[in-house]
Design an enzyme around this catalytic site. Sequence first.
Site, short mmCIF file in Angstrom:
data_model
loop_
_atom_site.label_atom_id
_atom_site.label_comp_id
_atom_site.label_asym_id
_atom_site.label_seq_id
_atom_site.Cartn_x
_atom_site.Cartn_y
_atom_site.Cartn_z
N LYS A 152 0.85 -1.20 0.00
CA LYS A 152 0.00 0.00 0.00
C LYS A 152 0.88 1.25 0.00
CE LYS A 152 -1.73 1.49 4.07
NZ LYS A 152 -1.37 2.88 4.39
N ASN A 153 1.91 1.25 0.83
CA ASN A 153 2.70 2.47 1.01
C ASN A 153 3.75 2.67 -0.08
OD1 ASN A 153 1.12 2.95 3.18
ND2 ASN A 153 2.66 2.42 4.73
N ARG A 187 -4.65 10.76 4.31
CA ARG A 187 -3.48 11.64 4.43
C ARG A 187 -2.59 11.53 3.22
NH1 ARG A 187 0.24 14.32 7.60
NH2 ARG A 187 2.39 13.84 7.08
N CYS A 228 -5.15 12.70 12.27
CA CYS A 228 -5.89 11.44 12.20
C CYS A 228 -5.67 10.75 13.54
CB CYS A 228 -5.43 10.61 11.03
SG CYS A 228 -3.81 9.97 11.29
N ARG A 233 0.27 14.89 12.66
CA ARG A 233 0.89 14.60 11.35
C ARG A 233 0.94 15.85 10.47
NH1 ARG A 233 -1.32 8.94 9.38
NH2 ARG A 233 0.63 8.90 8.23
N PRO A 234 1.71 16.85 10.86
CA PRO A 234 1.85 18.06 10.04
C PRO A 234 2.59 17.75 8.73
CG PRO A 234 3.44 18.06 11.83
CD PRO A 234 2.56 16.87 12.05
N ILE A 235 2.63 18.77 7.88
CA ILE A 235 3.39 18.59 6.62
C ILE A 235 4.43 19.70 6.46
CG2 ILE A 235 1.55 17.32 5.44
CD1 ILE A 235 0.90 19.93 3.93
N ASP A 236 4.89 20.25 7.58
CA ASP A 236 5.86 21.34 7.54
C ASP A 236 7.13 20.98 6.77
OD1 ASP A 236 6.04 19.62 9.87
OD2 ASP A 236 7.74 20.81 10.48
N LEU A 237 7.56 19.73 6.88
CA LEU A 237 8.80 19.33 6.18
C LEU A 237 8.57 19.24 4.67
CD1 LEU A 237 10.06 16.62 8.70
CD2 LEU A 237 10.72 19.03 8.55
N ASP A 259 4.53 0.89 12.16
CA ASP A 259 3.32 0.25 11.63
C ASP A 259 3.15 -1.18 12.11
OD1 ASP A 259 3.42 1.87 8.36
OD2 ASP A 259 2.87 2.57 10.34
N VAL A 311 7.94 7.37 16.90
CA VAL A 311 7.64 8.01 15.61
C VAL A 311 6.40 8.90 15.68
CG1 VAL A 311 7.08 7.60 13.18
CG2 VAL A 311 8.78 6.17 14.34
N ARG A 335 -8.69 -0.86 4.65
CA ARG A 335 -7.98 0.20 3.92
C ARG A 335 -6.61 -0.29 3.47
NH1 ARG A 335 -8.75 6.20 6.12
NH2 ARG A 335 -7.22 6.44 4.49
C1 EPZ Z 1 4.17 7.04 6.16
O1 EPZ Z 1 3.38 8.08 6.71
C2 EPZ Z 1 3.25 5.83 6.09
N1 EPZ Z 1 2.12 6.13 5.21
C3 EPZ Z 1 2.74 5.49 7.50
O2 EPZ Z 1 1.96 4.29 7.39
C4 EPZ Z 1 3.95 5.20 8.39
O3 EPZ Z 1 3.50 4.97 9.71
C5 EPZ Z 1 4.90 6.41 8.38
O4 EPZ Z 1 5.28 6.73 7.02
C6 EPZ Z 1 6.18 6.15 9.18
O5 EPZ Z 1 6.82 5.04 8.69
C7 EPZ Z 1 2.30 6.05 3.86
O6 EPZ Z 1 3.38 5.78 3.38
C8 EPZ Z 1 1.10 6.33 3.02
P1 EPZ Z 1 6.20 10.45 8.23
P2 EPZ Z 1 3.94 9.60 6.72
O7 EPZ Z 1 6.11 11.68 7.42
O8 EPZ Z 1 4.70 9.87 5.49
C9 EPZ Z 1 6.26 13.79 11.57
C10 EPZ Z 1 0.09 2.92 7.70
O9 EPZ Z 1 -0.39 2.40 8.71
N2 EPZ Z 1 6.25 14.74 10.46
O10 EPZ Z 1 7.44 9.62 8.15
O11 EPZ Z 1 2.82 10.49 7.08
C11 EPZ Z 1 4.94 13.06 11.71
O12 EPZ Z 1 4.03 13.86 12.46
C12 EPZ Z 1 0.56 4.36 7.74
O13 EPZ Z 1 0.26 2.32 6.60
C13 EPZ Z 1 6.40 16.09 10.73
O14 EPZ Z 1 6.54 16.51 11.87
O15 EPZ Z 1 4.96 9.51 7.96
C14 EPZ Z 1 5.31 11.79 12.41
O16 EPZ Z 1 5.38 12.04 13.81
C15 EPZ Z 1 0.32 5.00 9.10
N3 EPZ Z 1 6.36 16.98 9.70
C16 EPZ Z 1 6.72 11.50 11.88
O17 EPZ Z 1 7.20 12.74 11.32
C17 EPZ Z 1 6.22 16.58 8.39
O18 EPZ Z 1 6.23 17.44 7.48
C18 EPZ Z 1 6.77 10.43 10.80
O19 EPZ Z 1 5.91 10.84 9.77
C19 EPZ Z 1 6.07 15.21 8.13
C20 EPZ Z 1 6.09 14.29 9.18
#
Ligand code: EPZ
Length: 413
Positions: free
Chosen positions: A19-20, A88, A112, A117-121, A301, A323, A393
């Site tokens: 999926k990911n 997301r 969620c 889960r911000p997107i600042d990065l 996960d 995480v 999902r």
């Molecule tokens: C991906 O989510 C996966 N989803 C998630 O799987 C997985 O848990 C996660 O990576 C970590 O491995 C998909 O690939 C679709 P991150 P993502 O950005 O990209 C923080 C599942 O169950 N962060 O690595 O959203 C964030 O808040 C799902 O299949 C920021 O602060 O994860 C989190 O605490 C759940 N700012 C941490 O980083 C940002 O701009 C990791 O998030 C982005 C992230």
Amino acid sequence: MLIRGKATLNGQIEVSSSKNAILPILAASILTDSEIELAKVPKINDVTIIGTLLEQLGKQISKQDKKMVLSGKVISHHPPYDLVRQIRASVLVMGPLLARLGKVRVALPGGCAIGSRPIDLHLKGFHALGAEINLRSGDLIAKATNGLRGAHVYLDYPSVGATENVMMAAAMADGLSYIENAALEPEIVDLANFINRMGGKISGAGTNVIKVEGVKEFKGVKYVPIPDRIEAGTYMVAVAATKGEARINNVIPEHLKAVTAKLIESGAEVIENRNHVEVRRVSKIKPVYIKTLPYPGFPTDMQAQFMAYLSRAQGSSIISESVFENRFMHVQELCRMGADIKSEGKIAIIKGAKKLTGAQVKASDLRAGAALVIAALMAQGNTILLESQHVDRGYEDIAAKLNAMGAQIDSEP
Ligand code: EPZ
């Protein structure tokens, strides 16, 4: 979903495509108008939602069993809110839309069940590539009227989504980009391989510095995404949890090193073969310490599923969720089944219980739902899992796959 307890899972199970991996690859289809053919696409709701979103942007999509064909030019830069708020991963269209149309307008992702889960990065990366970012009535608007230009992007945290989004934006930027402190997940490598097959020039995926040379045009390709390492890990844990013995097919063992190590530590035997693993429990469940980390550390996960398994260990286990800030929603539900778990902040202490008993419980998210399925299979008596659509999902045909190994699950009780 109705799950009968005291199951023992034996036999074989086939893992679907990741999926990911598929979700960012679908977003990357925006980078070309040419025909993209994806094989072995699982029938899961997240893929359906992203497919609908891409069609609303202008892509033509046809599906034939597990084959998905995408073509055509995106004409809209503004995915509809009602789809964006459902998933997301819709944020992943920002990079490709910026690259193709020079602008994107998307609703800020809602939090969620597992945290804000911000997107600042993601936005920091787009800004470094020359985009101007504004917020207007709840929507993020990013514009690169003179196109994106190559840049150095340092990610404060190795975010999977930010790495993918910046990689896709940089793929068509003018010049060279470097993504530093990039995420190392196998899904990042798969996305880079897919983009390179379309004519991209990305190197270093799977390491913490990814180099991207922008190209002007991409061609159509046929592609098969990698197997889903989290689905595979979930079934490995389910077999060990029910004291079964099974072969998990369509697996890349390299992607599951941390999960395999912890399963062996907890008293299971795992035999790794070229594209399958064999799992069986060889002793009572031993307590372990787990800290979730970015790849190749123990995957967040898999945290909920392991917690369900450890709820019957001979002793106390500790899980540290580093995480996400709120990924223990399954604790209270597991306790309703007789588990003895205390969580505070990012730490959970799981005291092995003598038994679990079936109950009516609720899935808060995909992996919490999978954890409750595992607990229900271990429990005495029946369990009713509410909100089980969360599980569908990300797990294709989970009831059919587990029933073929001896479970008794009724998806629509
Ligand atoms: C991906 O989510 C996966 N989803 C998630 O799987 C997985 O848990 C996660 O990576 C970590 O491995 C998909 O690939 C679709 P991150 P993502 O950005 O990209 C923080 C599942 O169950 N962060 O690595 O959203 C964030 O808040 C799902 O299949 C920021 O602060 O994860 C989190 O605490 C759940 N700012 C941490 O980083 C940002 O701009 C990791 O998030 C982005 C992230």
